[in-house]
Design an enzyme around this catalytic site. Structure first.
Site, PDB file in Angstrom:
ATOM      1  CD  GLN A   1      45.012  41.087  45.595  1.00  0.00           C
ATOM      2  OE1 GLN A   1      46.231  40.401  45.386  1.00  0.00           O
ATOM      3  NE2 GLN A   1      43.920  40.895  45.068  1.00  0.00           N
TER       4      GLN A   1
ATOM      5  N   GLY B   1      32.798  35.210  40.572  1.00  0.00           N
ATOM      6  CA  GLY B   1      33.283  36.294  41.719  1.00  0.00           C
ATOM      7  C   GLY B   1      33.882  37.560  41.164  1.00  0.00           C
ATOM      8  CG  HIS B   2      37.306  37.634  38.300  1.00  0.00           C
ATOM      9  ND1 HIS B   2      37.325  36.348  37.899  1.00  0.00           N
ATOM     10  CD2 HIS B   2      38.106  38.198  38.811  1.00  0.00           C
ATOM     11  CE1 HIS B   2      38.384  35.942  38.120  1.00  0.00           C
ATOM     12  NE2 HIS B   2      39.130  37.156  38.795  1.00  0.00           N
TER      13      HIS B   2
ATOM     14  N   GLY C   1      42.047  37.674  34.699  1.00  0.00           N
ATOM     15  CA  GLY C   1      41.511  36.900  33.792  1.00  0.00           C
ATOM     16  C   GLY C   1      40.898  35.653  34.097  1.00  0.00           C
TER      17      GLY C   1
ATOM     18  CG  ASP D   1      42.912  37.023  46.563  1.00  0.00           C
ATOM     19  OD1 ASP D   1      43.438  36.144  46.637  1.00  0.00           O
ATOM     20  OD2 ASP D   1      42.143  37.308  45.573  1.00  0.00           O
TER      21      ASP D   1
ATOM     22  CG  HIS E   1      35.798  32.994  39.026  1.00  0.00           C
ATOM     23  ND1 HIS E   1      35.287  33.880  40.077  1.00  0.00           N
ATOM     24  CD2 HIS E   1      37.186  32.887  39.237  1.00  0.00           C
ATOM     25  CE1 HIS E   1      36.336  34.266  40.673  1.00  0.00           C
ATOM     26  NE2 HIS E   1      37.306  33.596  40.560  1.00  0.00           N
TER      27      HIS E   1
ATOM     28  CB  SER F   1      41.321  32.078  38.119  1.00  0.00           C
ATOM     29  OG  SER F   1      40.561  33.332  38.126  1.00  0.00           O
ATOM     30  NE  ARG F   2      45.904  30.464  42.282  1.00  0.00           N
ATOM     31  CZ  ARG F   2      47.442  30.524  41.752  1.00  0.00           C
ATOM     32  NH1 ARG F   2      47.986  29.682  41.377  1.00  0.00           N
ATOM     33  NH2 ARG F   2      47.937  31.856  41.913  1.00  0.00           N
TER      34      ARG F   2
HETATM   35  O1  PAF Z   1      43.516  39.510  42.818  1.00  0.00           O
HETATM   36  C1  PAF Z   1      44.199  39.544  41.579  1.00  0.00           C
HETATM   37  O2  PAF Z   1      43.733  38.882  40.847  1.00  0.00           O
HETATM   38  C2  PAF Z   1      45.447  40.079  41.538  1.00  0.00           C
HETATM   39  O3  PAF Z   1      46.347  40.004  42.561  1.00  0.00           O
HETATM   40  C3  PAF Z   1      45.484  41.697  41.011  1.00  0.00           C
HETATM   41  C4  PAF Z   1      44.700  42.605  42.169  1.00  0.00           C
HETATM   42  C5  PAF Z   1      44.552  41.658  39.782  1.00  0.00           C
HETATM   43  C6  PAF Z   1      46.778  42.334  40.697  1.00  0.00           C
HETATM   44  O4  PAF Z   1      47.290  41.427  39.773  1.00  0.00           O
END
Ligand code: PAF
Length: 282
Positions: A155, A36-37, A31, A152, A34, A188-189
């Protein structure tokens, strides 16, 4: 958009879509959406018949309670934002208990060393928490495609490994980092930064971009010395790590080699906010 707060309702919707063989894209988020999302959502819309955006602040991936508590959230704003992109978007914003059944059990995964440095080293247990929720969402939604930001990058690599290891049939698609005009990677931060610190935050981009431009002509010692000195002169920013790692296995580089891909990874703290970024170097 359609908003589901319960997985049982989402499952009914998904069953219908799957019956009709629709292609489904998943964009997992926490959530505070922004641009980027939105770039991930737009790519998903382009490449799939239906796009599901999950909004869930996953407590299992926070190693710091204060950080979890202060993580920005505004579901109404997020829903309106998504609705302005497309009225077909399906939002899944569950409560914690619907996901973890009152029992927050985080699985332990083997990431084959991908988690050994950078975020994995500085946020103990973080990637087990991420992999727990992402594999849960993959099992629940069974998307054809899933979209993650390269901001990320560690990730992203870990999730790519997770689907291979667990034989999960989904295309994991990495999308380019979106930046502000001054180079700051969208996060988001960022909204937690005061005006003064927001201005200084672009230094994070400045240092990795300098290293990107000069990577070929600088030795590793010169690069690390440059980064350390750069932040020694900025009292407002505390450097947590600056690491040059090989892009596939994410091991810090000891010696530059031809035909290998490298990335610079950085994490800093300023104004009580933790920011990360990374960039491909060659
Ligand atoms: O990148 C993120 O926002 C989170 O790590 C994710 C992939 C939604 C998992 O909670």
């Amino acid at each position: 958009m359609i908003l589901f707060r319960k997985k049982s309702n989402l499952i009914i919707k998904l069953t219908n879509l799957k019956k009709n063989n629709f292609k489904i894209g998943l964009v997992p988020t926490m959530g505070a959406l922004h641009k980027g999302h939105i770039s991930l959502v737009e790519r998903s819309i382009k490449e799939n018949d239906y796009s599901i955006v999950s909004i869930f602040i996953n407590p299992a991936q926070f190693n710091n309670k204060k950080d979890l508590k202060s993580y920005p959230k505004n579901l109404t704003k997020d829903c309106n934002y998504l609705d302005s992109i497309s009225s077909d978007i399906i939002i899944f914003a569950p409560e914690i208990n619907d996901i973890y059944d009152n029992n927050l059990s985080v699985k332990k995964f083997n990431f084959y060393g991908l988690d050994k440095f950078m975020e994995g080293k500085h946020r103990k247990g973080h990637f087990n928490g991420v992999a727990t929720i992402v594999s849960y969402l993959f099992r629940l939604v069974k998307p054809n495609n899933a979209y993650f930001g390269e901001k990320d990058f560690q990730q992203l690599r870990i999730i790519q490994q997770l689907v291979i290891d667990n034989n999960i049939k989904v295309n994991v698609i990495g999308c380019e980092t979106i930046r502000e005009k001054d180079g700051l990677a969208l996060s988001s931060r960022n909204i937690k930064l005061s005006k003064h610190y927001r201005k200084i935050a672009s230094k994070v981009y400045e240092v990795i971009n300098y290293v990107r431009i000069n990577f070929a002509s600088m030795s590793l010692v010169e690069i690390y010395t440059y980064a350390d000195k750069f932040f020694d002169n900025i009292s407002e920013i505390k450097l947590e790590y600056f690491t040059i790692a090989e892009s596939k296995f994410l091991q810090p580089v000891k010696e530059k080699m031809k035909n290998k891909q490298y990335r610079a990874f950085i994490a800093v703290k300023l104004d009580g906010v933790r920011l990360i970024d990374n960039m491909e170097l060659n």
